[in-house]
Write a protein that holds these residues in place. Structure first.
Motif, PDB file in Angstrom:
ATOM      1  N   PHE A 198     -54.195  17.742  42.774  1.00 59.76           N
ATOM      2  CA  PHE A 198     -55.320  17.388  41.917  1.00 59.76           C
ATOM      3  C   PHE A 198     -55.124  17.955  40.513  1.00 59.76           C
ATOM      4  O   PHE A 198     -55.452  17.308  39.522  1.00 59.76           O
ATOM      5  CB  PHE A 198     -56.631  17.905  42.525  1.00 59.76           C
ATOM      6  CG  PHE A 198     -57.139  17.078  43.667  1.00 59.76           C
ATOM      7  CD1 PHE A 198     -57.913  15.953  43.446  1.00 59.76           C
ATOM      8  CD2 PHE A 198     -56.821  17.407  44.971  1.00 59.76           C
ATOM      9  CE1 PHE A 198     -58.384  15.182  44.496  1.00 59.76           C
ATOM     10  CE2 PHE A 198     -57.276  16.643  46.030  1.00 59.76           C
ATOM     11  CZ  PHE A 198     -58.058  15.528  45.794  1.00 59.76           C
TER      12      PHE A 198
ATOM     13  N   HIS B  64     -66.607  16.993  46.552  1.00 54.20           N
ATOM     14  CA  HIS B  64     -65.384  16.298  46.943  1.00 54.20           C
ATOM     15  C   HIS B  64     -65.274  16.247  48.455  1.00 54.20           C
ATOM     16  O   HIS B  64     -65.515  17.247  49.120  1.00 54.20           O
ATOM     17  CB  HIS B  64     -64.168  17.019  46.347  1.00 54.20           C
ATOM     18  CG  HIS B  64     -62.889  16.252  46.473  1.00 54.20           C
ATOM     19  ND1 HIS B  64     -62.620  15.160  45.695  1.00 54.20           N
ATOM     20  CD2 HIS B  64     -61.847  16.400  47.298  1.00 54.20           C
ATOM     21  CE1 HIS B  64     -61.427  14.679  46.042  1.00 54.20           C
ATOM     22  NE2 HIS B  64     -60.950  15.421  47.008  1.00 54.20           N
ATOM     23  N   PRO B  65     -64.919  15.082  49.039  1.00 55.04           N
ATOM     24  CA  PRO B  65     -64.790  15.006  50.500  1.00 55.04           C
ATOM     25  C   PRO B  65     -63.682  15.896  51.013  1.00 55.04           C
ATOM     26  O   PRO B  65     -62.683  16.123  50.339  1.00 55.04           O
ATOM     27  CB  PRO B  65     -64.475  13.527  50.748  1.00 55.04           C
ATOM     28  CG  PRO B  65     -63.929  13.009  49.452  1.00 55.04           C
ATOM     29  CD  PRO B  65     -64.619  13.801  48.383  1.00 55.04           C
ATOM     30  N   SER B  66     -63.851  16.410  52.234  1.00 60.62           N
ATOM     31  CA  SER B  66     -62.856  17.316  52.810  1.00 60.62           C
ATOM     32  C   SER B  66     -62.635  16.975  54.270  1.00 60.62           C
ATOM     33  O   SER B  66     -63.383  16.222  54.879  1.00 60.62           O
ATOM     34  CB  SER B  66     -63.301  18.774  52.671  1.00 60.62           C
ATOM     35  OG  SER B  66     -64.500  18.991  53.392  1.00 60.62           O
TER      36      SER B  66
ATOM     37  N   VAL C  95     -59.662  16.168  50.882  1.00 54.77           N
ATOM     38  CA  VAL C  95     -58.884  14.946  51.028  1.00 54.77           C
ATOM     39  C   VAL C  95     -57.822  14.934  49.939  1.00 54.77           C
ATOM     40  O   VAL C  95     -58.053  15.367  48.807  1.00 54.77           O
ATOM     41  CB  VAL C  95     -59.817  13.720  50.927  1.00 54.77           C
ATOM     42  CG1 VAL C  95     -59.017  12.435  50.822  1.00 54.77           C
ATOM     43  CG2 VAL C  95     -60.757  13.676  52.129  1.00 54.77           C
TER      44      VAL C  95
ATOM     45  N   ALA D 263     -55.092  14.041  46.979  1.00 48.64           N
ATOM     46  CA  ALA D 263     -55.261  13.328  45.718  1.00 48.64           C
ATOM     47  C   ALA D 263     -54.881  11.859  45.839  1.00 48.64           C
ATOM     48  O   ALA D 263     -55.570  10.978  45.321  1.00 48.64           O
ATOM     49  CB  ALA D 263     -54.430  14.015  44.628  1.00 48.64           C
TER      50      ALA D 263
ATOM     51  N   GLU E 234     -55.138   9.950  48.216  1.00 47.98           N
ATOM     52  CA  GLU E 234     -56.040   9.184  49.070  1.00 47.98           C
ATOM     53  C   GLU E 234     -57.308   8.743  48.343  1.00 47.98           C
ATOM     54  O   GLU E 234     -58.103   7.999  48.920  1.00 47.98           O
ATOM     55  CB  GLU E 234     -56.414  10.013  50.293  1.00 47.98           C
ATOM     56  CG  GLU E 234     -55.239  10.363  51.193  1.00 47.98           C
ATOM     57  CD  GLU E 234     -55.649  11.245  52.344  1.00 47.98           C
ATOM     58  OE1 GLU E 234     -55.894  10.709  53.438  1.00 47.98           O
ATOM     59  OE2 GLU E 234     -55.737  12.478  52.152  1.00 47.98           O
ATOM     60  N   ARG E 235     -57.500   9.187  47.102  1.00 49.50           N
ATOM     61  CA  ARG E 235     -58.715   8.833  46.364  1.00 49.50           C
ATOM     62  C   ARG E 235     -58.418   7.741  45.342  1.00 49.50           C
ATOM     63  O   ARG E 235     -57.771   7.987  44.310  1.00 49.50           O
ATOM     64  CB  ARG E 235     -59.293  10.058  45.653  1.00 49.50           C
ATOM     65  CG  ARG E 235     -59.960  11.033  46.588  1.00 49.50           C
ATOM     66  CD  ARG E 235     -60.963  11.912  45.868  1.00 49.50           C
ATOM     67  NE  ARG E 235     -62.044  11.181  45.236  1.00 49.50           N
ATOM     68  CZ  ARG E 235     -63.185  11.746  44.826  1.00 49.50           C
ATOM     69  NH1 ARG E 235     -63.363  13.035  44.985  1.00 49.50           N
ATOM     70  NH2 ARG E 235     -64.117  11.042  44.250  1.00 49.50           N
ATOM     71  N   SER E 236     -58.900   6.544  45.600  1.00 42.94           N
ATOM     72  CA  SER E 236     -58.700   5.451  44.650  1.00 42.94           C
ATOM     73  C   SER E 236     -59.520   5.648  43.390  1.00 42.94           C
ATOM     74  O   SER E 236     -59.204   5.084  42.336  1.00 42.94           O
ATOM     75  CB  SER E 236     -59.076   4.118  45.314  1.00 42.94           C
ATOM     76  OG  SER E 236     -60.438   4.146  45.740  1.00 42.94           O
ATOM     77  N   ASP E 237     -60.567   6.473  43.465  1.00 43.71           N
ATOM     78  CA  ASP E 237     -61.433   6.723  42.314  1.00 43.71           C
ATOM     79  C   ASP E 237     -61.105   8.033  41.616  1.00 43.71           C
ATOM     80  O   ASP E 237     -61.934   8.569  40.865  1.00 43.71           O
ATOM     81  CB  ASP E 237     -62.893   6.753  42.755  1.00 43.71           C
ATOM     82  CG  ASP E 237     -63.195   7.918  43.713  1.00 43.71           C
ATOM     83  OD1 ASP E 237     -62.231   8.443  44.334  1.00 43.71           O
ATOM     84  OD2 ASP E 237     -64.374   8.295  43.832  1.00 43.71           O
ATOM     85  N   LEU E 238     -59.900   8.556  41.839  1.00 39.24           N
ATOM     86  CA  LEU E 238     -59.585   9.900  41.363  1.00 39.24           C
ATOM     87  C   LEU E 238     -59.723  10.029  39.852  1.00 39.24           C
ATOM     88  O   LEU E 238     -60.302  10.992  39.358  1.00 39.24           O
ATOM     89  CB  LEU E 238     -58.176  10.300  41.805  1.00 39.24           C
ATOM     90  CG  LEU E 238     -57.709  11.686  41.358  1.00 39.24           C
ATOM     91  CD1 LEU E 238     -58.669  12.771  41.835  1.00 39.24           C
ATOM     92  CD2 LEU E 238     -56.297  11.965  41.850  1.00 39.24           C
TER      93      LEU E 238
ATOM     94  N   TYR F 213     -63.268  10.179  38.814  1.00 39.28           N
ATOM     95  CA  TYR F 213     -63.829  11.473  39.222  1.00 39.28           C
ATOM     96  C   TYR F 213     -63.431  12.573  38.239  1.00 39.28           C
ATOM     97  O   TYR F 213     -64.269  13.386  37.819  1.00 39.28           O
ATOM     98  CB  TYR F 213     -63.346  11.796  40.626  1.00 39.28           C
ATOM     99  CG  TYR F 213     -63.601  13.213  41.087  1.00 39.28           C
ATOM    100  CD1 TYR F 213     -64.842  13.595  41.582  1.00 39.28           C
ATOM    101  CD2 TYR F 213     -62.601  14.180  41.023  1.00 39.28           C
ATOM    102  CE1 TYR F 213     -65.074  14.893  42.011  1.00 39.28           C
ATOM    103  CE2 TYR F 213     -62.826  15.475  41.452  1.00 39.28           C
ATOM    104  CZ  TYR F 213     -64.063  15.826  41.943  1.00 39.28           C
ATOM    105  OH  TYR F 213     -64.301  17.112  42.356  1.00 39.28           O
TER     106      TYR F 213
END
Length: 415
Positions: free
Chosen positions: A45, A175-177, A183, A185, A187-191, A194
């Motif tokens: 991240f 942030h989801p965990s 989770v 980095a 895996e987050r399409s909206d990173l 965010y």
């Protein structure tokens, strides 16, 4: 000069604030992130936030010389601490974020979760500022502030202590965990959205100008021992299932002249022709069915003449079977007599001193173990003799059989 983002306890908001600062400050300056201790997820991240490689700096597993050498460079660092400022390994707290700040002689910004306090914030902060006179706590960032009135109460209680920011409660930044942390980095399409949201909040509520004055490149350091590569040509698995490799380890190997090629088991790519195949840890249990069906990848391991070494997830992948959290058992590579399960979960956590007398990872190492997998059966020759952070002997770790070896431990540095 650089600085450390620390806190009195976990879950105070260090990660979100660090990411927001890295993204906000990187809009007009180049800088790097670093993470205190053994962490594979937060550094990715950091890299996404500032566009620069992120370091792991571990005051338990690395020597001071090693830490200074890794931290040195042309770009300043913002270091994210782990747990509470003084929380380290037993028996004496070695490896705490405070140790890292002392080794690098850099100031600390203390993140205070102020959601449930007002005047008491002063006693807390002053206690941290005076607990160890060798540390320099430059000031605080207040997090989860409820209102302008709440902020005024906190600032009044803190008096002359520098307050670099007061961040309002922002639930949508949570942030989801999962069981091993955040989770990942990738895996987050909206990173990116965010990170930009976090940066905007920092721009609105933190004194970035004052923080910029604390950022400058770390001074050059003397020479230090690096980890030698186990072979000349090394193939490294790298994707969402095998993401937990330390950048400093791979860089050590490259600096010593090793040729490193990457491949993706999840994409069913075969391991490239090499002298040594490295399967890092990650989340193979989330992709166990896919990996079991990827016969090109598995057959490349079975048919390779190279030595294969796996850590945690990479170790389990070399086993006979892996049972996922739903209780479904999947056939793995079958190189080691190992059967593991996530249907029967138990936390294994802590620093490890490791010694191998056979195989390509011979020598003494510092490492870390953090997993929930249960070993149902392990047949064969153990790989490592092991002790914990207090020097207490543990059961032998891992297995070695013919060309395959591995364990649940993640190697951090030479001991």
């Amino acid at each position: 000069m650089s600085f450390v983002i620390a806190a009195p306890a976990s879950s105070s908001g260090k990660t979100t604030i660090t990411l927001g600062l890295l993204r906000a400050l990187s809009h007009d300056m180049a800088l790097r992130g670093a993470k205190s201790g053994p962490d594979y997820i937060d550094p990715r991240f950091h890299e996404a936030a500032c566009g620069q490689p992120c370091l792991n700096l571990d005051a338990w597993a690395m020597t001071p010389a090693r830490i200074k050498a890794l931290a040195a460079g042309p770009l300043p660092l913002i270091i994210e601490g782990a747990m509470g400022l003084f929380d380290g390994a037993p028996p004496d707290g070695k490896g705490a974020c405070a140790d890292l700040a002392r080794i690098l002689d850099i100031p600390i910004i203390l993140v205070i979760d102020a959601a449930k306090m007002a005047g008491s914030v002063a006693a807390l902060v002053k206690g941290f500022m005076t607990h160890d006179p060798r540390l320099r706590i430059a000031g605080v960032i207040l997090n989860n502030v409820g209102s302008a009135r709440h902020e005024a109460m906190l600032r009044r209680a803190l008096g002359e202590i520098s307050v670099y920011g007061a961040i309002p409660r922002t639930p949508d930044l949570n942030h989801p965990s999962r069981h091993l942390g955040l989770v990942q980095a990738q895996e987050r399409s909206d990173l990116d959205a965010y990170l930009e949201q976090a940066a905007t909040i920092m721009q609105q509520h933190v004194d970035l100008a004052s923080l910029r004055t604390m950022l400058a490149p770390m001074p050059a350091a003397g020479k230090t021992t690096r980890m030698m590569p186990p072979a000349q040509n090394i193939a490294v698995a790298q994707d969402a299932a095998f993401a937990f490799s330390y950048p400093h380890l791979l860089q050590d190997w490259r600096d010593a002249g090793a040729q490193i090629s990457l491949f993706s088991p999840l994409a069913n790519e075969p391991a490239p022709t090499a002298d040594f195949i490295y399967l890092p840890g990650g989340y193979p249990e989330l992709y166990a069915g896919q990996l079991a069906a990827n016969t090109i990848f598995l057959d490349s391991l079975r048919n390779s003449a190279a030595h294969i070494y796996g850590e945690c997830g990479g170790y389990m992948t070399q086993g006979e079977t892996l049972t996922d959290a739903d209780g479904t058992t999947h056939r793995m590579a079958g190189l080691l007599g190992l059967h593991t399960s996530f249907a029967q979960r138990k936390l294994h956590l802590g620093y490890r001193n490791l010694q191998a007398t056979t195989g390509p990872m011979q020598g003494r190492w510092t490492g870390h173990e953090f997993h929930y997998a249960t070993t149902l059966k392990a047949e064969g020759t153990p790989l490592f003799r092991a002790t914990d952070a207090e020097g207490t002997s543990l059961l032998p770790m891992g297995l070695i059989k013919d060309k395959a070896s591995g364990s649940f431990a993640h190697i951090i540095d030479q001991a």
